[in-house]
Design an enzyme around this catalytic site. Structure first.
Site, PDB file in Angstrom:
ATOM      1  N   GLU A 118     -30.917  13.908  -1.573  1.00  0.00           N
ATOM      2  CA  GLU A 118     -29.771  14.635  -1.112  1.00  0.00           C
ATOM      3  C   GLU A 118     -30.561  15.577  -0.131  1.00  0.00           C
ATOM      4  O   GLU A 118     -29.607  16.043   0.994  1.00  0.00           O
ATOM      5  CB  GLU A 118     -29.401  15.390  -2.372  1.00  0.00           C
TER       6      GLU A 118
ATOM      7  N   PRO B 232     -24.113  18.444 -20.586  1.00  0.00           N
ATOM      8  CA  PRO B 232     -23.547  18.752 -21.981  1.00  0.00           C
ATOM      9  C   PRO B 232     -24.349  20.435 -22.039  1.00  0.00           C
ATOM     10  O   PRO B 232     -25.454  20.481 -21.808  1.00  0.00           O
ATOM     11  CB  PRO B 232     -23.988  18.261 -22.889  1.00  0.00           C
TER      12      PRO B 232
HETATM   13  C1  LIG Z   1     -24.423  22.503  -3.772  1.00  0.00           C
HETATM   14  C2  LIG Z   1     -24.018  21.193  -3.363  1.00  0.00           C
HETATM   15  C3  LIG Z   1     -23.777  20.894  -1.910  1.00  0.00           C
HETATM   16  C4  LIG Z   1     -23.516  20.477  -4.369  1.00  0.00           C
HETATM   17  C5  LIG Z   1     -23.101  18.874  -4.450  1.00  0.00           C
HETATM   18  N1  LIG Z   1     -24.125  18.298  -4.804  1.00  0.00           N
HETATM   19  C6  LIG Z   1     -24.621  18.367  -5.925  1.00  0.00           C
HETATM   20  N2  LIG Z   1     -25.866  17.967  -5.939  1.00  0.00           N
HETATM   21  C7  LIG Z   1     -26.568  18.137  -7.212  1.00  0.00           C
HETATM   22  N3  LIG Z   1     -25.915  18.427  -8.489  1.00  0.00           N
HETATM   23  C8  LIG Z   1     -24.776  18.675  -8.327  1.00  0.00           C
HETATM   24  C9  LIG Z   1     -23.915  18.681  -7.045  1.00  0.00           C
HETATM   25  N4  LIG Z   1     -22.760  19.128  -7.536  1.00  0.00           N
HETATM   26  C10 LIG Z   1     -22.825  19.392  -8.883  1.00  0.00           C
HETATM   27  N5  LIG Z   1     -23.733  19.140  -9.392  1.00  0.00           N
HETATM   28  C11 LIG Z   1     -24.222  19.293 -10.806  1.00  0.00           C
HETATM   29  O1  LIG Z   1     -23.113  19.416 -11.575  1.00  0.00           O
HETATM   30  C12 LIG Z   1     -22.873  20.514 -12.172  1.00  0.00           C
HETATM   31  C13 LIG Z   1     -21.598  21.264 -12.265  1.00  0.00           C
HETATM   32  O2  LIG Z   1     -20.687  20.417 -13.248  1.00  0.00           O
HETATM   33  P1  LIG Z   1     -21.096  20.087 -14.741  1.00  0.00           P
HETATM   34  O3  LIG Z   1     -21.296  21.481 -15.325  1.00  0.00           O
HETATM   35  O4  LIG Z   1     -22.289  19.352 -14.879  1.00  0.00           O
HETATM   36  O5  LIG Z   1     -19.803  19.586 -15.375  1.00  0.00           O
HETATM   37  C14 LIG Z   1     -23.951  21.553 -11.373  1.00  0.00           C
HETATM   38  O6  LIG Z   1     -24.472  22.720 -12.194  1.00  0.00           O
HETATM   39  C15 LIG Z   1     -24.893  20.632 -10.828  1.00  0.00           C
HETATM   40  O7  LIG Z   1     -25.832  20.457 -11.785  1.00  0.00           O
END
Ligand SMILES: CC(C)=CCNc1ncnc2c1ncn2[C@@H]1O[C@H](COP(=O)(O)O)[C@@H](O)[C@H]1O
Ligand SMILES: [Zn+2]
Length: 353
Positions: free
Chosen positions: A204, A101
């Site tokens: 990770e 959020p």
């Molecule tokens: C950099 C990479 C390899 C990404 C995949 N691994 C990830 N690891 C940790 N958090 C993530 C990853 N992919 C997306 N997110 C989280 O999801 C957010 C985007 O979706 P949302 O705004 O929460 O809707 C990012 O800002 C981050 O906080």
């Protein structure tokens, strides 16, 4: 068999690890870019194409760009609705979406209205008869520290009670190289105690042994990635033993890990290690928009990298139902659906092997 994309498409699937803003398709991105031409954002800045790889830092920069494009209630509603429909079109029958959020002072978006809007999108899709059961995990971005984490859990708790079962848990995510899970423990503990399920990004990247131990002590209900839990990747046997003993499912995101370069290649992915142990593993997309994939493709990649025959692929998707955060009644309904679909799909596929 590997060329039989239709089998993977027709396979009924469960998606348990999908970040909303990472899941935005090219088509939706086009609409967002048209809404905000003054930002001068191009597609190449919001997705990582075939064969391309990026450092983790570069990947996280992509999310910052997407967040600029998605900063009003209207944007969140469109993005969430489109993403849900795209998963449904890919034959995902049950989806747990997760999102952080956000508040945006210049548009009036608040954390509360953000969550309300995602819930509204889920309800709208249901009303329209889209064939998918969608639940929501409220995400904590580890970068924002203990106080924001606690505030997020309290919000999630409120919505768990008021959303008619749509908000089911908490996700811990964000740049793994920033912050330490230690200070987030009180918030996560509180979430657990009030009945929110926990899906935590863990190990990770290498060198997170201590943090992973602390998080495993909670324990989480599912592990996101778990790339470096096992000894060959800088983890430890005791971490593995703990995950195995608790049968804590791993959310496996092949393309995300390869494109983000935390794993060298598909065939070297840690899925092999855990799958051979007979540990529950669920194939997921992570960020289907950013990584230009979909769940069918991820299943196909797993089958091809690890030599899985159609019956093994089927079992993989069927077992994913055991790992969902919704209750037993939903699990039963899904199992029923899988049972009905099995004969038609599997006979056809085996004939083509
Ligand atoms: C950099 C990479 C390899 C990404 C995949 N691994 C990830 N690891 C940790 N958090 C993530 C990853 N992919 C997306 N997110 C989280 O999801 C957010 C985007 O979706 P949302 O705004 O929460 O809707 C990012 O800002 C981050 O906080
Ligand atoms: Zn993730």
């Amino acid at each position: 068999m590997d060329d039989n994309a239709e089998f993977y498409k027709d396979l009924p699937k469960v998606e348990l690890h999908a970040h909303l803003n990472g899941s935005v398709s090219v088509q939706t991105m086009e609409k967002l870019i048209r809404r905000k031409p003054h930002l001068n954002i191009e597609h190449s800045m919001t997705a990582i194409g075939k064969g391309q790889r990026r450092t983790l830092d570069e990947c996280f920069e992509v999310f910052k760009v997407i967040h600029k494009l998605v900063d009003t209630e209207e944007d969140v509603l469109m993005v969430a609705t489109d993403v849900i429909k795209e998963f449904a079109a890919d034959n995902v029958k049950y989806l747990e979406l997760r999102s952080t959020p956000r508040e945006e002072n210049h548009t009036g978006l608040t954390k509360k209205s953000y969550i309300e809007t995602v819930i509204e999108a889920i309800r709208q899709c249901k009303t329209e008869g889209v064939d998918i059961d969608v639940r929501f995990l409220v995400a904590i971005d580890r970068r924002n520290g203990a106080e924001v984490a606690m505030e997020t859990v309290k919000l999630a708790e409120e919505f768990m009670l008021s959303s008619g079962g749509l908000v089911v848990g908490i996700d811990l995510s964000g740049d793994p190289t920033v912050g330490h899970g230690r200070c987030l423990l009180p918030a996560l503990q509180r979430a657990r105690n009030c009945g929110l399920k926990l899906s935590l990004h863990m190990s990770e990247v290498p060198s997170q042994l201590e943090e992973s131990e602390l998080l495993l002590n909670l324990p989480p209900d599912r592990i996101g990635h778990g790339t470096c839990l096992h000894p060959e990747m800088g983890g430890s046997q005791s971490l593995v033993d703990r995950a195995v003993k608790g049968r804590i499912p791993l959310e496996i995101c092949l393309t995300s890990n390869v494109k983000g370069q935390t794993v060298q290649s598909y065939s070297q992915h840690h899925f092999r290690y855990w799958y051979q142990l007979g540990h529950p593993c669920v194939i997921c997309t992570d960020d289907k928009g950013v990584f230009c994939t979909d769940l069918s493709q991820e299943y196909q990649l797993a089958a091809s990298a690890f030599g899985l025959r159609p019956d093994a692929v089927w079992t993989l998707s069927e077992r994913a139902v055991d790992c969902i955060f919704a209750g037993d009644e939903v699990k039963q309904q899904l199992r029923q659906k899988w049972t009905e679909l099995k004969p038609g799909l599997l006979q056809g596929a085996e004939l083509q092997v």
